[in-house]
Structures are given as C-alpha cells and as structure tokens.
Write an enzyme that holds these catalytic residues in place. Structure first.
Site, mmCIF file in Angstrom:
data_model
loop_
_atom_site.group_PDB
_atom_site.id
_atom_site.type_symbol
_atom_site.label_atom_id
_atom_site.label_comp_id
_atom_site.label_asym_id
_atom_site.label_seq_id
_atom_site.Cartn_x
_atom_site.Cartn_y
_atom_site.Cartn_z
ATOM 1 N N CYS A 117 0.717 -1.230 -0.059
ATOM 2 C CA CYS A 117 -0.116 0.150 -0.074
ATOM 3 C C CYS A 117 0.859 1.413 0.007
ATOM 4 C CB CYS A 117 -0.931 -0.018 1.128
ATOM 5 S SG CYS A 117 -2.130 -1.296 0.871
ATOM 6 N N HIS A 257 -3.739 7.027 2.258
ATOM 7 C CA HIS A 257 -4.153 5.693 1.616
ATOM 8 C C HIS A 257 -5.399 5.434 2.214
ATOM 9 C CE1 HIS A 257 -3.944 1.544 0.315
ATOM 10 N NE2 HIS A 257 -3.980 1.231 1.747
ATOM 11 N N ASN A 287 -10.196 -0.429 -0.871
ATOM 12 C CA ASN A 287 -8.683 -0.383 -0.954
ATOM 13 C C ASN A 287 -8.103 -0.817 -2.253
ATOM 14 O OD1 ASN A 287 -5.948 -0.380 -0.567
ATOM 15 N ND2 ASN A 287 -6.085 -1.321 1.644
HETATM 16 O O1 UT7 Z 1 -3.965 -1.302 3.209
HETATM 17 C C1 UT7 Z 1 -3.287 -2.157 3.959
HETATM 18 C C2 UT7 Z 1 -3.397 -1.861 5.352
HETATM 19 N N1 UT7 Z 1 -4.593 -2.523 5.509
HETATM 20 C C3 UT7 Z 1 -5.202 -2.026 6.651
HETATM 21 O O2 UT7 Z 1 -5.063 -0.817 6.998
HETATM 22 C C4 UT7 Z 1 -6.424 -2.586 7.096
HETATM 23 C C5 UT7 Z 1 -6.628 -2.574 8.586
HETATM 24 N N2 UT7 Z 1 -7.551 -3.276 9.272
HETATM 25 C C6 UT7 Z 1 -9.046 -2.820 9.228
HETATM 26 O O3 UT7 Z 1 -9.240 -1.961 8.713
HETATM 27 C C7 UT7 Z 1 -9.686 -3.713 10.145
HETATM 28 O O4 UT7 Z 1 -9.111 -4.503 11.143
HETATM 29 C C8 UT7 Z 1 -10.873 -4.624 9.455
HETATM 30 C C9 UT7 Z 1 -11.815 -3.746 8.490
HETATM 31 C C10 UT7 Z 1 -10.027 -5.659 8.505
HETATM 32 C C11 UT7 Z 1 -11.501 -5.243 10.273
HETATM 33 O O5 UT7 Z 1 -12.474 -4.491 11.261
HETATM 34 P P1 UT7 Z 1 -12.245 -4.600 12.815
HETATM 35 O O6 UT7 Z 1 -13.055 -3.695 13.516
HETATM 36 O O7 UT7 Z 1 -10.853 -4.579 13.163
HETATM 37 O O8 UT7 Z 1 -12.982 -6.003 13.268
HETATM 38 P P2 UT7 Z 1 -12.301 -7.191 13.986
HETATM 39 O O9 UT7 Z 1 -11.342 -7.827 13.200
HETATM 40 O O10 UT7 Z 1 -11.748 -6.732 15.191
HETATM 41 O O11 UT7 Z 1 -13.560 -8.293 13.951
HETATM 42 C C12 UT7 Z 1 -14.705 -7.722 14.678
HETATM 43 C C13 UT7 Z 1 -15.747 -8.902 14.564
HETATM 44 C C14 UT7 Z 1 -15.239 -10.276 14.785
HETATM 45 O O12 UT7 Z 1 -16.159 -11.064 15.183
HETATM 46 P P3 UT7 Z 1 -16.120 -11.356 16.827
HETATM 47 O O13 UT7 Z 1 -14.816 -12.355 17.009
HETATM 48 O O14 UT7 Z 1 -16.067 -10.346 17.812
HETATM 49 O O15 UT7 Z 1 -17.336 -12.314 17.237
HETATM 50 C C15 UT7 Z 1 -15.058 -10.846 13.327
HETATM 51 O O16 UT7 Z 1 -15.413 -12.018 13.129
HETATM 52 O O17 UT7 Z 1 -16.156 -8.869 13.301
HETATM 53 C C16 UT7 Z 1 -16.290 -10.050 12.677
HETATM 54 N N3 UT7 Z 1 -15.930 -9.816 11.227
HETATM 55 C C17 UT7 Z 1 -17.044 -9.592 10.399
HETATM 56 N N4 UT7 Z 1 -18.346 -9.448 10.709
HETATM 57 C C18 UT7 Z 1 -19.038 -9.155 9.540
HETATM 58 C C19 UT7 Z 1 -14.847 -9.816 10.472
HETATM 59 N N5 UT7 Z 1 -15.275 -9.463 9.163
HETATM 60 C C20 UT7 Z 1 -16.502 -9.388 9.000
HETATM 61 C C21 UT7 Z 1 -17.305 -9.274 8.095
HETATM 62 N N6 UT7 Z 1 -18.584 -9.116 8.305
HETATM 63 N N7 UT7 Z 1 -16.958 -8.982 6.764
#
Ligand code: UT7
Length: 330
Positions: A117, A257, A287
């Site tokens: 990225c 980004h 992204n």
């Molecule tokens: O460009 C390169 C650099 N990349 C980035 O900067 C990305 C950085 N990361 C992010 O943007 C975020 O971490 C994500 C968008 C990938 C995820 O968001 P989050 O708020 O960090 O969610 P999380 O991983 O903490 O997951 C929270 C919950 C989990 O469920 P439990 O364990 O709390 O029951 C996940 O399983 O959300 C669940 N979950 C989803 N639910 C519905 C994860 N993905 C999804 C989904 N739909 N697509």
C-alpha cells in the site's frame, strides 16, 4: 550556482473498471452485511476487472494513456516508467515494460516497485529523485493493482476491503519551488507475515498443496494492522509537518491511503485537520492498494490550486509507511 530542481506533478490519469461489486453482492458470497462493512470500513462498493484477459498492465496502460492525453504529449517523450504494484501481470517481465509497449514509450526504460500500500509513495519519491538528478525530464509514476486476483472471496475479513484500479502522475522538473518538497519513508519487517501472500514466491512456489491450502491469497491480521496503521500514519504525517514548519492551517489537503475510513479519520484528527481537507473516496473504490493515492489526486485535481500544500501518507504490507510533502504545481 545551479538552481535546485524539484519534481512537479504536471498531469494525472486514472482507470477504474466498470463492474461495481456492492456490499449487497458480498452478502451473497460470505456471511457479512452492508451495515457492518460501512460502519467498520466506510466502503459501499468497489470496482472489479472482470475480463480474465486483462490485468494490472491493462489498467496501468489506460491510466498512462490518460496522463499523456492530459499533458498533450506522445509516449516517445517519456524517459522512465515506474510502476508500483503487488499484483503484476507476471513476476517478470515487469509491468512497466508492458505499459511501455502499450503506450509506445520507445525512448523509456522502466521497472516495478513492490511496497504494497506504500508502493505509490515509494515510486513517487524514486521518480522524483530521477528528475532531481537532472538526468531525466519526464518520468511517469503509476500505481496499479488488480487486487481481485489475490483476494479470497470466501474470507469475509479481507474480501470486503479490496478493489481494482490504476492511477498515476507525470513528473517533470521545476525550479520555481513547487513539486515534491520532502518525504519520510520507513519499513519494518518484524511483522511481515501479518499482511502477506504466503505462496507463489521462491519460498513457497506453487504446487498442489499451496493451492489447496489457499496460500495464493492475501492474508491479513486486520486488528494488528489497523492499530499499526493508525499510529504510524499519524506519526509520520506529524513528523513531516513539524520538519517543514507546517501548522494544520498551512495544509490545504491531506491524501491518505484509503484502507479504512476510521484510520483516515483518526490520522486527520491527530494532524489537527478538519475532514473537509481530507481526500476520501474509499466509499466508492475500497482499498485499491498502490492506486488509492493517485486515484484521489485524479478525482480532486480540478479543485487543487497552484501552491497548495499537500501531505500524502500511507501504511501497508511489509510493514511499509511514509509521508510526502508536495506543493501543487498546476
Ligand atoms: O491497506 C493495507 C493496510 N490494511 C489496513 O490498514 C487494514 C486495517 N484493518 C482494518 O481495516 C480492520 O481491522 C478490518 C476492517 C479488517 C476489520 O475491522 P475490525 O473492526 O478490526 O474488526 P475485527 O477484526 O476486530 O473483528 C470484529 C468482529 C469479529 O467477530 P467477533 O470475533 O467479535 O465475534 C469478526 O469475526 O467482526 C467479525 N467480522 C465480520 N463480521 C461481519 C470480521 N469481518 C467481518 C465481516 N462481516 N466482513
């Protein structure tokens, strides 16, 4: 004494595929929902290059053609093509060579840069150095990624994030004080595996197991990457402002980004910038890895004024991150 040469952006161009992958369609592929995706990432839809015969070089070439058209020049005038991508058509030849062929840049050389990225910023500062050296007059810098070729559409934690696109700029010399003024770039390989594509390289060449184990897809520890991205992008953006004596009022635009609107929002707050100074189009494109920053510059180019102070910032796989301070030149 000779005048200091800086590299200024003299044209921008872009390409986005027609096909729109909506949150509603993703709901049919994995267990997710529009509300979750919008509130956690800010993304409503992304573009996907559906034609299997076309890939990153095609999108990059379309962006390159638009750059030439907007500058009113021919491909033969280009000295060098630098392409940032993690989804090259092939390991080799470089995507830059395929774009060179497409735009008839008969006098150019070119190469690819792999910095995920942060690829566009690394490519931009590399291109700027070629101009600043005085040796080259027209360097094209393209960020292009067909992320759909490495996204696992059974993994809800990643497939909702990424889209396909290309965009780029032309760099030319300036002695009037505009262009790329300063930059800070970093990498830290300590946590490389937290955002990577495990197979397909020389460590894990393609075989039946790597395919069965779905190792040719991007993997990410979203939560850790989120935390690192939020800290690092804000730190490096504040650092470049301080280094150049810029207060938040001096900054006309911030171009982050586009990984997650919450990362962008937190970074802008720490820089003391109101959200109306932040270029953000993640809602429409998701992204697109190396393409996000030039795609913003393209979309906003009609509103930019000569002399505007612009800060670009990125964070991505590697980890890689950085920020660039430029003065808009056109
Ligand atoms: O460009 C390169 C650099 N990349 C980035 O900067 C990305 C950085 N990361 C992010 O943007 C975020 O971490 C994500 C968008 C990938 C995820 O968001 P989050 O708020 O960090 O969610 P999380 O991983 O903490 O997951 C929270 C919950 C989990 O469920 P439990 O364990 O709390 O029951 C996940 O399983 O959300 C669940 N979950 C989803 N639910 C519905 C994860 N993905 C999804 C989904 N739909 N697509």
């Amino acid at each position: 004494m000779s005048e200091k040469i800086t590299a200024k952006i003299t044209a921008v161009g872009h390409y986005v595929p027609d096909y729109v992958l909506t949150n509603a369609e993703l709901e049919t592929l994995v267990e997710t929902n529009d509300e979750w995706i919008r509130s956690r990432t800010g993304i409503r839809e992304r573009r996907i290059l559906k034609d299997p015969a076309k890939a990153t070089a095609f999108m990059g070439s379309e962006a390159a053609k638009e750059i030439l058209k907007n500058r009113g020049i021919d491909g033969s005038e280009i000295d060098c093509i630098v392409v940032a991508t993690v989804t090259p058509d092939y390991f080799f030849p470089a995507t830059a060579c395929l774009i060179q062929r497409e735009i008839n840049a008969v006098n150019a050389y070119g190469f690819d840069i792999s910095a995920a990225c942060s690829g566009f910023l690394y490519a931009l500062t590399t291109g700027a150095s070629l101009i600043e050296s005085g040796r080259y007059k027209k360097v094209m810098v393209i960020g292009a990624d067909k992320m759909s070729s490495i996204v696992d559409y059974t993994d809800r934690t990643t497939c909702i994030i990424f889209g396909d696109a290309a965009a780029g700029v032309l760099l030319e010399p300036d002695t009037g004080g505009t262009g790329i003024i300063d930059y800070i770039q970093r990498c830290d390989g300590k946590d490389s595996e937290l955002l990577c594509m495990p197979a397909g390289g020389s460590l894990n060449p393609a075989n039946h197991e790597t395919v069965t184990d779905r190792l040719h897809f991007l993997r990410q520890d979203g939560r850790t990457v989120f935390k690192k991205a939020t800290e690092s992008m804000a730190d490096v953006s504040l650092e470049i402002m301080e280094k150049n004596g810029l207060e938040s009022d001096d900054v006309a635009w911030f171009v982050p980004h586009q990984a997650n609107f919450r990362i962008i929002d937190a970074t802008a707050r720490r820089m003391g910038l109101s959200i109306d100074k932040v270029m953000m189009n993640i809602e429409k494109f998701g992204n697109t890895t190396a393409a996000t920053i030039p795609l913003c510059l393209y979309e906003w180019s009609g509103r930019l004024k000569k002399g505007d102070n612009i800060i670009l910032a990125s964070f991505g796989g590697g980890f890689t991150w950085g920020s660039v301070y430029l003065k808009w030149a056109i």
